[in-house]
Design a protein around this motif. Sequence first.
Motif, mmCIF file in Angstrom:
data_model
loop_
_atom_site.group_PDB
_atom_site.id
_atom_site.type_symbol
_atom_site.label_atom_id
_atom_site.label_comp_id
_atom_site.label_asym_id
_atom_site.label_seq_id
_atom_site.Cartn_x
_atom_site.Cartn_y
_atom_site.Cartn_z
ATOM 1 N N TYR A 209 16.459 2.229 -17.757
ATOM 2 C CA TYR A 209 15.333 1.405 -18.175
ATOM 3 C C TYR A 209 14.435 1.001 -17.011
ATOM 4 N N LYS A 210 15.022 0.812 -15.855
ATOM 5 C CA LYS A 210 14.217 0.390 -14.714
ATOM 6 C C LYS A 210 14.799 0.979 -13.443
ATOM 7 N N ASN A 211 13.925 1.538 -12.624
ATOM 8 C CA ASN A 211 14.299 2.057 -11.323
ATOM 9 C C ASN A 211 13.156 1.688 -10.386
ATOM 10 N N SER A 212 13.125 0.450 -9.986
ATOM 11 C CA SER A 212 11.981 -0.103 -9.273
ATOM 12 C C SER A 212 12.171 -0.091 -7.762
ATOM 13 N N TYR A 213 11.084 0.209 -7.096
ATOM 14 C CA TYR A 213 11.042 0.112 -5.646
ATOM 15 C C TYR A 213 9.930 -0.847 -5.253
ATOM 16 N N ARG B 138 1.534 -2.332 13.376
ATOM 17 C CA ARG B 138 2.452 -3.045 12.468
ATOM 18 C C ARG B 138 3.326 -2.078 11.674
ATOM 19 N N LEU B 139 2.753 -0.978 11.250
ATOM 20 C CA LEU B 139 3.528 0.026 10.530
ATOM 21 C C LEU B 139 4.606 0.609 11.431
ATOM 22 N N GLN B 140 4.258 0.911 12.666
ATOM 23 C CA GLN B 140 5.241 1.460 13.600
ATOM 24 C C GLN B 140 6.358 0.463 13.868
ATOM 25 N N ARG B 141 6.024 -0.835 13.969
ATOM 26 C CA ARG B 141 7.046 -1.865 14.172
ATOM 27 C C ARG B 141 7.992 -1.933 12.979
ATOM 28 N N LEU B 142 7.443 -1.878 11.770
ATOM 29 C CA LEU B 142 8.292 -1.900 10.568
ATOM 30 C C LEU B 142 9.224 -0.692 10.531
ATOM 31 N N LEU B 143 8.722 0.462 10.912
ATOM 32 C CA LEU B 143 9.539 1.679 10.945
ATOM 33 C C LEU B 143 10.575 1.625 12.060
ATOM 34 N N ASP B 144 10.152 1.232 13.259
ATOM 35 C CA ASP B 144 11.059 1.181 14.411
ATOM 36 C C ASP B 144 12.179 0.174 14.215
ATOM 37 N N ASP B 145 11.874 -0.954 13.579
ATOM 38 C CA ASP B 145 12.874 -1.992 13.362
ATOM 39 C C ASP B 145 13.797 -1.693 12.182
ATOM 40 N N GLY B 146 13.511 -0.605 11.482
ATOM 41 C CA GLY B 146 14.352 -0.236 10.346
ATOM 42 C C GLY B 146 14.088 -1.077 9.111
ATOM 43 N N LEU C 10 11.552 -0.638 7.187
ATOM 44 C CA LEU C 10 10.821 0.194 6.240
ATOM 45 C C LEU C 10 11.110 1.661 6.521
ATOM 46 N N ARG C 11 11.311 2.419 5.440
ATOM 47 C CA ARG C 11 11.401 3.875 5.512
ATOM 48 C C ARG C 11 10.489 4.415 4.425
ATOM 49 N N VAL C 12 9.779 5.455 4.719
ATOM 50 C CA VAL C 12 8.925 6.101 3.733
ATOM 51 C C VAL C 12 9.631 7.374 3.298
ATOM 52 N N VAL C 13 9.981 7.445 2.012
ATOM 53 C CA VAL C 13 10.747 8.578 1.494
ATOM 54 C C VAL C 13 10.194 9.028 0.145
ATOM 55 N N ALA C 14 10.539 10.236 -0.245
ATOM 56 C CA ALA C 14 10.211 10.734 -1.581
ATOM 57 C C ALA C 14 11.259 10.214 -2.553
ATOM 58 N N ILE C 15 10.837 9.892 -3.756
ATOM 59 C CA ILE C 15 11.768 9.449 -4.795
ATOM 60 C C ILE C 15 11.756 10.508 -5.894
ATOM 61 N N PRO C 16 12.737 11.386 -5.874
ATOM 62 C CA PRO C 16 12.741 12.483 -6.843
ATOM 63 C C PRO C 16 13.166 12.020 -8.239
ATOM 64 N N ALA D 277 0.831 -1.209 0.000
ATOM 65 C CA ALA D 277 0.000 0.000 0.000
ATOM 66 C C ALA D 277 0.865 1.258 0.000
ATOM 67 N N LEU D 278 1.946 1.248 0.752
ATOM 68 C CA LEU D 278 2.836 2.410 0.796
ATOM 69 C C LEU D 278 3.669 2.539 -0.477
ATOM 70 N N GLU D 279 3.975 1.424 -1.132
ATOM 71 C CA GLU D 279 4.667 1.497 -2.417
ATOM 72 C C GLU D 279 3.776 2.162 -3.456
ATOM 73 N N ASP D 280 2.477 1.866 -3.400
ATOM 74 C CA ASP D 280 1.533 2.462 -4.338
ATOM 75 C C ASP D 280 1.401 3.958 -4.103
ATOM 76 N N ASP D 281 1.418 4.376 -2.826
ATOM 77 C CA ASP D 281 1.306 5.793 -2.469
ATOM 78 C C ASP D 281 1.898 5.986 -1.082
ATOM 79 N N GLY D 282 3.111 6.488 -1.027
ATOM 80 C CA GLY D 282 3.814 6.661 0.244
ATOM 81 C C GLY D 282 3.184 7.689 1.165
ATOM 82 N N ARG D 283 2.254 8.494 0.640
ATOM 83 C CA ARG D 283 1.575 9.497 1.461
ATOM 84 C C ARG D 283 0.258 8.968 2.030
ATOM 85 N N ARG D 284 -0.033 7.743 1.730
ATOM 86 C CA ARG D 284 -1.294 7.148 2.179
ATOM 87 C C ARG D 284 -1.326 7.050 3.698
#
Length: 169
Positions: free
Chosen positions: A147-151, A46-54, A56-62, A20-27
């Motif tokens: 050609y590809k820059n996938s996350y 669960r989201l907080q656990r993923l963030l706290d454990d490192g 997952l990070r939610v970032v902008a991809i310029p 869900a966050l890959e589809d829209d990190g601002r969700r």
Amino acid sequence: MAFDRATLPLSEVDRAIIQALEDDGRRSATAIAQSLGLPLSTVRRRLQRLLDDGALRVVAIPDNDRLGLPVHVLMRIEADTASGDTIGEALEAMEEVRWVAMVAGQFDFLVEAFFPSNLHLHAFLVQKLARIPGILRTETLTVLRLYKNSYDWSSMLAVTQPDSVTARR
């Protein structure tokens, strides 16, 4: 520096949150909970656990071109073995460097960097990179077309972690 980090076990819910966050990190957690049909408290926990454990990070991809950094390069660096950590730390501190890794093989480091022009790349090579003690040789590769820059980690995680149907068989 931690060398032995335990793998975080991921449930189907964790993978769905990541997707869900890959589809829209601002969700928002609320929107994710609604789309997955889960309680908000579960998604937040669960989201907080993923963030706290490192895990997952939610970032902008310029987009480097649109931000005025059209010169995209990959560098292979051969280094004096005794200088490895010093070189790695020096590269890590450089603003132009987006990604740096020590690797095994013919070269010791791989670096990804972005520049506003070839003139800036040249200045980086001769005024910054050349002054790092212990660098023996470099090779700079200019990216002409990406050609590809996938996350899309969800697809990779689905391959490495069996889903509940496969696990029951």
